[in-house]
Write an enzyme that holds these catalytic residues in place. Sequence first.
Site, PDB file in Angstrom:
ATOM      1  N   TYR A   1      -5.726  11.073  40.066  1.00 44.04           N
ATOM      2  CA  TYR A   1      -6.565  11.336  41.236  1.00 44.04           C
ATOM      3  C   TYR A   1      -5.810  12.148  42.286  1.00 44.04           C
ATOM      4  O   TYR A   1      -6.322  13.152  42.802  1.00 44.04           O
ATOM      5  CB  TYR A   1      -7.044  10.013  41.829  1.00 44.04           C
TER       6      TYR A   1
ATOM      7  N   SER B   1      -8.783  14.534  49.974  1.00 39.45           N
ATOM      8  CA  SER B   1      -8.363  13.164  50.264  1.00 39.45           C
ATOM      9  C   SER B   1      -6.955  13.162  50.820  1.00 39.45           C
ATOM     10  O   SER B   1      -6.146  14.054  50.512  1.00 39.45           O
ATOM     11  CB  SER B   1      -8.402  12.304  48.995  1.00 39.45           C
TER      12      SER B   1
END
Length: 700
Positions: A592, A579
């Site tokens: 995250y 990501s």
Amino acid sequence: MNTTATKFNYVDYLWDEEEAGRLGDDQVSLFLYRSNILGADLRITNYGGGNTSCKTIERDPLTDEEVEVMWIKGSGGDIGTLTRSGIAGIYTERLRNLKKVYGGLQDEDRMVGLFNHAIYDLDSKAPSIDTPLHGLLPFKHIDHLHPDAVIAVAAAQDSEAVTKEIWGNTMGWVPWQRPGFDLGLQLERCLAENPGIRGIILGSHGLFTWGDTSYECYLNSLEVIEMASAYIEKKVKQQGKVFGGEKVKSLAPADRRTKAAQLIPLLRGLASSENRMVGHFTDSDTVLQFTNSYDLARLAPMGTSCPDHFLRTKIQPLVLELQTQEDLSDPQAVLDKLRPAFAEYRTGYQQYYDVHKRDNSPAVRDPNPVIIIYPGVGMFSFAKNKQTARVASEFYVNAINVMRGAEAITSYTSLPRQEAFDIEYWLLEEAKLQRMPKEKPLSRKVALVTGAGGGIGKAIADKLVEEGAVVVLSDIAEERLKEAHATYGSDTATYAVCDVTDATSVAAAFDTAALEFGGVDIVVHSAGLAISKPLEETTPKDWDILQNVLVKGQFTLAQEAVRVMRAQGLGGDFIPIASKNGLVSGPNNVAYGTAKAAQQHMARLLAAELGKDGIRVNTVNPDGVIIGSKIWEGDWAEGRAKAYGITVDELPAHYAKRNLLNEIIRPDDIADGVFAFTVLDKSTGNILNVDGGMANAFVR
């Protein structure tokens, strides 16, 4: 359903009068219907094997006169899946007039080109080599099939006498002859000499049967096959044992699959020495009865009989000398045993080519075995794709059935090696191979994609399949996985329920890849979840699940992927889906973002370690994939909206407007990024941002 169904014990009676009735008097449609139901029973004919036809009266568009037209399966077709677009329409009289210009056996290949001058239907598929075999016979409906039981009769010693014993004077018999115009003349002659027969046995080859209607032809075919089958089973019972009896005991089913999963990546690597291959494994009772027998050593080297068999299986299989209890845990030790066997097979195949080649023979083809037998475990097959590997396996099962029947009748006889070679290296077969469409970029490759039950993972699987790969879909949610799998063909994808946090579950997914396709070449870690919370609200549970799924999952997948890829020796691709958040420091994202950063750096470390194995490790970084992405179905959307001070409904516009290209990013875009890395075979350790251009995420 017709009550005739009760008459058959060895073939499937599939004629449905209601279905046939809907076709009315359309003889071509009825011929296609008959073809499809015949092709549905692999004991009758295998994929691509045999041929069917019908003759009708049509209006000649040039003379406006009525003419007879033969409709016949075109070159390269399959009767089980035959449609109108796969048949050729031929002027019967023009085809028969070719007898006037036929110059004998040396003229066979030229005659195939002349078939085009007899075409009636301009939308015809290219006429096959079997066209004159049907055209020179007078019957309205004709079946040319390769039933196991009938080929057993055709391949048995004293085949002609056996034919007489089973069918009396109702069946003709012609000796082996390569398909072509001359064989058509022999069938014509056989009928003239034996008027009133119901069919003809082709020595070492197959069966011709016919009828005035499609149904009569179908029934005739089934009755002839049933009689051969019943005769063989009676002989088997009298014999008492098959293939000389059992020499090797089979392992238990679970143990066979464990052995096969360990071994097949090694076999795949060796079988791919010239061209990468996809594998298939079977351990059916029929296969084990043959592979475990005393007669295996005698029969396997003889080769198959029916031309359709060895065209797909090669002239003979490779029989492994590994013992059923062999320890396969050390790949290098097993390879040391396998390499000499493969080298000997390749040398033997080259000698077969050198001894039998003609002046105009095509160049020698891949000398590696297609069929590999492991007594006590099962049979492996390798080819350019899953369908071809599976079909090769099915054809060898047909060959086993033929050998079983012929041995029960008298004894099995195979084609002479020169005859076999002339079929395998026939210039017409070579021309057919050259007409095959160009392979796609990922043809011959096997991919395993986690998180493939939907969203980005499913889009990646779709893209890899579109580009030619076969795919193992994995996901923790079985129902979602089944729905995703249902969108693919059976020879394109399989699935494995997999929890990437569980090493045993991951290993089982790779075993599925091995048993279904032979191994793995591309592994994409797309499984994931997202949690967006401020530091004080982030729990240890939040932290652990992100680390386990994203980071530990990637580590476990990498270990299994490398184990299989090293066994194959073919290199590979390992592609994590990370990501933008692993590169950019944003609010409310500590757990995250940290996990994604760990994924990215692990990929760099793996790239540095695995380059020597030809294994490339590259990362794709998405950002803002809202539409179609599974993570936006949970609390993540609310968390990100809160972080940016906007509503959930405003998120898509927010993400689209903030990138340099002002583009919405979709799952398909991430899939394109993965595909790019699979074709960049000299790229490793890289990151590809698929985010529309986020300046704060530029790697350099």
